[in-house]
Design an enzyme around this catalytic site. Structure first.
Site, mmCIF file in Angstrom:
data_model
loop_
_atom_site.group_PDB
_atom_site.id
_atom_site.type_symbol
_atom_site.label_atom_id
_atom_site.label_comp_id
_atom_site.label_asym_id
_atom_site.label_seq_id
_atom_site.Cartn_x
_atom_site.Cartn_y
_atom_site.Cartn_z
ATOM 1 N N THR A 13 -36.626 38.695 -2.856
ATOM 2 C CA THR A 13 -35.885 39.873 -3.298
ATOM 3 C C THR A 13 -34.491 39.872 -2.676
ATOM 4 O O THR A 13 -34.274 39.338 -1.588
ATOM 5 C CB THR A 13 -36.614 41.174 -2.922
ATOM 6 O OG1 THR A 13 -36.610 41.352 -1.501
ATOM 7 C CG2 THR A 13 -38.048 41.162 -3.426
ATOM 8 N N GLY A 14 -33.550 40.449 -3.395
ATOM 9 C CA GLY A 14 -32.168 40.500 -2.905
ATOM 10 C C GLY A 14 -31.627 39.118 -2.610
ATOM 11 O O GLY A 14 -31.041 38.885 -1.552
ATOM 12 N N SER A 15 -31.784 38.201 -3.577
ATOM 13 C CA SER A 15 -31.486 36.786 -3.298
ATOM 14 C C SER A 15 -30.287 36.243 -4.046
ATOM 15 O O SER A 15 -30.171 35.039 -4.261
ATOM 16 C CB SER A 15 -32.715 35.926 -3.592
ATOM 17 O OG SER A 15 -33.273 36.207 -4.868
ATOM 18 N N THR A 16 -29.362 37.118 -4.429
ATOM 19 C CA THR A 16 -28.179 36.631 -5.139
ATOM 20 C C THR A 16 -27.034 36.274 -4.200
ATOM 21 O O THR A 16 -26.029 35.720 -4.628
ATOM 22 C CB THR A 16 -27.676 37.675 -6.148
ATOM 23 O OG1 THR A 16 -27.365 38.890 -5.457
ATOM 24 C CG2 THR A 16 -28.736 37.952 -7.216
ATOM 25 N N GLY A 18 -25.911 35.801 0.408
ATOM 26 C CA GLY A 18 -26.256 35.908 1.823
ATOM 27 C C GLY A 18 -27.541 35.224 2.228
ATOM 28 O O GLY A 18 -27.864 34.123 1.766
ATOM 29 N N ILE A 19 -28.302 35.889 3.094
ATOM 30 C CA ILE A 19 -29.542 35.324 3.618
ATOM 31 C C ILE A 19 -30.536 35.068 2.494
ATOM 32 O O ILE A 19 -31.208 34.031 2.463
ATOM 33 C CB ILE A 19 -30.145 36.275 4.672
ATOM 34 C CG1 ILE A 19 -29.249 36.330 5.913
ATOM 35 C CG2 ILE A 19 -31.549 35.820 5.070
ATOM 36 C CD1 ILE A 19 -29.668 37.381 6.935
ATOM 37 N N GLY A 20 -30.654 36.000 1.553
ATOM 38 C CA GLY A 20 -31.602 35.825 0.456
ATOM 39 C C GLY A 20 -31.316 34.594 -0.379
ATOM 40 O O GLY A 20 -32.230 33.853 -0.770
ATOM 41 N N SER A 141 -34.870 42.607 11.566
ATOM 42 C CA SER A 141 -33.584 42.480 12.239
ATOM 43 C C SER A 141 -33.763 42.734 13.724
ATOM 44 O O SER A 141 -34.694 43.436 14.149
ATOM 45 C CB SER A 141 -32.600 43.501 11.655
ATOM 46 O OG SER A 141 -31.468 43.667 12.481
ATOM 47 N N TYR A 154 -30.472 52.456 10.063
ATOM 48 C CA TYR A 154 -30.851 51.082 9.709
ATOM 49 C C TYR A 154 -31.906 50.563 10.672
ATOM 50 O O TYR A 154 -32.931 50.008 10.263
ATOM 51 C CB TYR A 154 -29.608 50.195 9.730
ATOM 52 C CG TYR A 154 -29.895 48.719 9.578
ATOM 53 C CD1 TYR A 154 -30.234 48.180 8.342
ATOM 54 C CD2 TYR A 154 -29.812 47.857 10.672
ATOM 55 C CE1 TYR A 154 -30.489 46.827 8.202
ATOM 56 C CE2 TYR A 154 -30.064 46.497 10.538
ATOM 57 C CZ TYR A 154 -30.401 45.988 9.300
ATOM 58 O OH TYR A 154 -30.649 44.642 9.163
#
Length: 264
Positions: A13-16, A18-20, A141, A154
């Site tokens: 998820t959220g892989s477009t 950065g880390i993803g 994190s 956060y």
């Protein structure tokens, strides 16, 4: 050590970016079929194009959708199919004085950073248990342990994610499915660059700004630099593999020694 994930399907998820994105690349490089997720088809398309250039022949699947909503989550799960590996990477962050974070902002952070992971795990874990193999990884994190004063909203969500991971690991006990969290330290991404410039002089060149940020805001880092996304991805790929079959219910650190503890 060679990691082979051929025949496995992974959803990140959220892989477009950065880390993803680095995790998606790492899993694809290991041979997995990888479903790439972002909120829009356009962002997913750009990510797939870049991954295809980096790794020609990789089996990649578009899985656009806002997983902070039930409808979006269903679309993503349908696109991914029966994923054997779930990496809950989606998360938001930003600096804000604690007393200025209102109820709506608290809810938004919890919805995106915690409930999306719960929702996706709930959707895929039953199938993994039935098949007798699976991996669920939640990207946490250092802020889960060392809660930063400038973004406690956060930090609280990442602390909750550690508990979510441990709880679902118990749910999967004895099934061949492992559930772990990865405690990522300060990492060099586009979003983090913007965060750094919220805290240091925007007129500083990036390399100098990074050094000032680490010295003034993350002085306990033993690495004394930002971590590269690929370094987080290396841990995720290992934990996704059969080689990590005895590691479950854990919170594993890729934090550059930021958390001042001899325990995870």
């Amino acid at each position: 050590m060679r990691i082979d994930l051929s025949g496995r399907t992974a959803l990140v998820t959220g892989s477009t970016q950065g880390i993803g994105l680095a995790i998606a690349l790492g899993l694809a490089r290991a041979g997995a079929r990888v479903a790439v997720n972002g909120r829009t088809g356009e962002s997913v398309g750009r990510a797939l194009e870049g991954l295809g250039r980096e790794l020609p022949g990789a089996e990649l699947v578009a899985a656009p959708g806002d997983i902070a909503t039930d409808e979006g989550a269903r679309r993503v799960l349908d696109a991914a199919g029966h994923a054997d590996i779930l990496v809950n990477n989606l998360g938001i962050f930003g600096a804000r004085p604690a007393l200025e974070v209102d109820d709506d902002e608290w809810r938004r952070y919890f919805e995106v950073n915690v409930l999306t992971a719960v929702r996706m795990t709930r959707g895929l874990l039953p199938g993994m248990k039935e098949r007798g193999w699976g991996r669920v990884l939640n990207i946490a994190s250092d802020s889960a342990v060392v809660v930063p004063a400038e973004m406690i909203h956060y930090g609280v969500t990442k602390t909750a994610l550690l508990s979510v991971s441990r709880g679902f690991a118990k749910e999967a006990a004895g099934t061949g499915v492992t559930v772990n969290s990865v405690i990522a330290g300060p990492t060099h991404t586009g979003g983090v660059e913007e965060f750094v410039y919220q805290l240091v002089d925007r007129d500083l060149p990036w390399e100098e700004a990074q050094r000032v940020f680490m010295r003034e805001h993350r002085p306990q880092s033993l690495l004394q630099r930002l971590i590269e996304p690929e370094e987080i991805a290396n841990m995720v790929v290992y934990l996704s593999s059969p080689l990590a079959s005895a590691t479950t219910g854990g919170a594993l650190r890729v934090d550059g020694g930021y958390v001042d503890s001899i325990l995870p």
